[in-house]
Design a protein around this motif. Sequence first.
Motif, short mmCIF file in Angstrom:
data_model
loop_
_atom_site.label_atom_id
_atom_site.label_comp_id
_atom_site.label_asym_id
_atom_site.label_seq_id
_atom_site.Cartn_x
_atom_site.Cartn_y
_atom_site.Cartn_z
N ALA A 13 17.00 23.54 -43.76
CA ALA A 13 16.09 22.91 -44.71
C ALA A 13 14.69 23.50 -44.55
CB ALA A 13 16.07 21.40 -44.47
N THR A 31 21.03 23.36 -47.37
CA THR A 31 21.81 23.00 -46.18
C THR A 31 23.31 23.05 -46.46
OG1 THR A 31 21.43 20.70 -46.75
CG2 THR A 31 20.07 21.61 -45.00
N GLN A 67 11.55 17.59 -51.74
CA GLN A 67 11.56 16.65 -50.62
C GLN A 67 12.52 17.11 -49.53
OE1 GLN A 67 9.94 13.59 -50.13
NE2 GLN A 67 8.65 14.17 -51.84
N PRO A 68 12.21 16.72 -48.29
CA PRO A 68 13.16 17.02 -47.22
C PRO A 68 14.46 16.22 -47.42
CG PRO A 68 11.34 15.67 -46.39
CD PRO A 68 11.00 16.05 -47.79
N MET A 69 15.45 16.54 -46.61
CA MET A 69 16.68 15.76 -46.64
C MET A 69 16.34 14.30 -46.32
SD MET A 69 19.36 17.64 -47.20
CE MET A 69 20.80 17.09 -46.28
N PRO A 70 17.03 13.33 -46.81
CA PRO A 70 18.22 13.39 -47.64
C PRO A 70 17.95 13.28 -49.14
CG PRO A 70 17.91 11.17 -46.84
CD PRO A 70 16.73 11.97 -46.38
N ILE A 71 16.71 13.34 -49.61
CA ILE A 71 16.53 13.10 -51.04
C ILE A 71 16.18 14.35 -51.85
CG2 ILE A 71 16.06 10.61 -51.02
CD1 ILE A 71 13.14 11.21 -50.87
N LYS A 98 5.16 20.85 -47.47
CA LYS A 98 4.57 20.44 -46.21
C LYS A 98 4.24 21.64 -45.32
CE LYS A 98 4.68 15.97 -46.64
NZ LYS A 98 3.48 15.16 -46.56
N SER A 99 4.28 22.84 -45.88
CA SER A 99 4.04 24.03 -45.07
C SER A 99 2.78 24.74 -45.53
CB SER A 99 5.25 24.97 -45.20
OG SER A 99 4.87 26.29 -44.93
N VAL A 100 2.04 25.27 -44.56
CA VAL A 100 0.82 26.01 -44.92
C VAL A 100 1.15 27.38 -45.52
CG1 VAL A 100 -0.77 24.88 -43.34
CG2 VAL A 100 0.59 26.77 -42.53
N THR A 157 -0.24 15.69 -51.12
CA THR A 157 -0.56 14.35 -50.63
C THR A 157 -1.99 13.96 -50.99
OG1 THR A 157 0.84 14.85 -48.76
CG2 THR A 157 -0.52 12.88 -48.57
N TRP A 181 9.79 16.00 -56.14
CA TRP A 181 10.99 15.35 -55.61
C TRP A 181 12.07 16.38 -55.28
CZ3 TRP A 181 11.06 10.66 -53.66
CH2 TRP A 181 10.00 9.81 -54.01
#
Lengths: 418, 300
Positions: B153, B147, B135-139, B158-160, B244, B132
């Motif tokens: 961000a 930011t 997580q990307p913005m906004p959480i 989520k990046s290789v 995921t 958590w």
Amino acid sequence: MNRYMKKPIVALAAGIVALSASLASAVEIEYWQYTYGSRVKAIDALIETFEAANPGITVKHTNFPYADYRKKVAIAVSAGDGPDVVQLYYGWLNDYRDSGLLQPLSKEAFPHASIESEFFPMVSTMKVDGDYWGLPTAVRALALFYNKDLFAAAGLSGAPETLDQMVEYAKKLTKKDSGGNYEVVGYATDGGAGQEHHFMREVLTRLFGGAPYSDDGTKVTYNDAAGAKALKYLTDFQMTHKTGASGFMNRGQDAFKAGKAGMVLDGSFRINTFKKVEELNFGIAELPGHEGNRYNFASYWINGISSKAEGEKLAAANKFLQHITNDAAMQLWLDTVGELPAKPAIALTDENQAHPYFGPFIRGLGYATATAFKSEKPQRQAIIDAIDMVTLQGVSPSDALNKVAKDEQEVLDDYYDN
Amino acid sequence: MFVSFWNKLSINQKLAITAWLFLAVPIAFYVTIRFYPTFEAFYVSTLKWNLLGAKKYIGLRNYEKIFADEDFWLVLLNTFKYAGVGVPISLFLAFIIAYFLNEINRWHDFIRALYFIPFLTTAVAMAWVWKWFYQPMPIGYINYFLTSVGIPAQPFLKSVHQGLYAIMAPAVWAGLGFQVIIFIAGIRAIPQSYYEAAEIDGAGRWQILREITLPSLKPTVIFLTVVSTIGFLRIFDQVYSMTTNGSGGPLNTTKPLVLMIYEFAFDEFKLGRAAALTVILFVILLVISMFQLWLMRKKP
């Protein structure tokens, strides 16, 4: 014999007779499914009516979390333990069947002619080597959930009817902060996870004129121009139109629940989840079409009879399976769980078709295909990988599909090798 | 008969027999619970077996398939990245913390406890919390912080490129407490007289650290290196919880060997292939442990 002995002996004899009578008729069978509140409730209700109609048979209902479900079933049955009647995802049939976990349904208790005339045609996927291996109570299709408040705020009055409209609407719905971070995504993509890989495989590929697999199911065929167009369409939401990113608010359904997504794809089982959120004012529409065509993906959970059931238990299991796949059970399942009846005669009533929530799903069933999975997880992963390659590594859609088609072909070859 | 046999034995023989009797219990336990399954794994690795159906002997086909699978080499590289990057970073941090923690007396115990708490926390719970954070913005907290100070961000999980290191961070953090404790114990075991002698000879702080503290800590460093290398090579919970569908994605770039074993065994029910991978992991861990024994045997 003196008088003190007589009475106890009579009592004993009566007891033995009573006991043996109850032993002869008492059969207990076990039913297993995964834990999901409304499903548990529905099965409990069905067991109650079943036991009332069949004195002498009791059904023990066991359920446990989805995450462990397959493993537990496999391990229990292999140890000679576990369920007599078991619920499983239709995509797992081959795994279960190859492993000897299931026995074919008897042709007397479940005549093929009536299955084929009464159930939706997609159920034919459950016929392997001339036998049916399980029957569903309910089927599911996909539809587009849309947030009516966000639509109104963006000046949109109804759900998109075509793929092009969907893009246009997604752009209008998307909001970003000054740093370019999403505040509201137009279309909540899951990068192929959740239900989205089905959308890519069975809906987009077909809408662009292709087919995911060869007719006999032995070859992967989505790695062609149509597939590339489909993958480009799906990944363009993230790459070109910038109307959403996979992982925003964790999952698409979470973003939608929080009122931070204009549109999301999901199945009918999500209706109840979204209905619980009071502030969420949502509508449901059929999946958008393209050039006059529409496609959908259907899936279902089947009930099969495990290989351990024999004799009396098998007879009881047959009866129970008939009971939970009859017309009354299907209506109960729709009302309790929100999944669609597996027989057109029950599903396609005027009332159901006009239902604001169930209607779009039920209409979708008419043009839906159920993928004949050989091994669901790696096949799902192939589509997710293709989307990741395009969105994270900048690989072209056709190269990405060529790569994952090879991986998935290995899964198919592996299956047909056996 | 038994009694007469027993009486004929010498005291030493009796002692030996008694000792073996007591040892028999743990030995029997280890043989049945540890060794037998280990050898069974070697056997299963030569089979095509789906847990339920017939077992089919296929020789070394499982190994051939594994070595021909490019995903395996990626996964192996990932596994060594976890260890190769995670171990030096965590040892370096643990030493710095232990070194300075040893210098202070005030609140020493309290601070040490703070470092130790993550070690006691369930890896899965911790992984979810970190998931958590990322997580990307906004959480996501981390991206919110980035930011707010003007840094764009980051995709993190989520990046290789960033995924593996994003997963490694909580693993390093969780192991830190244990390593700090061991380092402090090691530092305190160094005889005070060494330091006194060095001070009399006029050695500086840096010199003392380089010439006395670090060399004396060699056994501690070797022990921690081996233990945490094995720990990182077996990383699983964090990856399974933070990616995921627990798939070690995106695109297998965070998948370690143990997760691949798990997937073969319990998602695809390819028990033979999974056992073959286990044997490969076993050999890797064995080589590393042997190397440790060799290092320990040499006098400092």
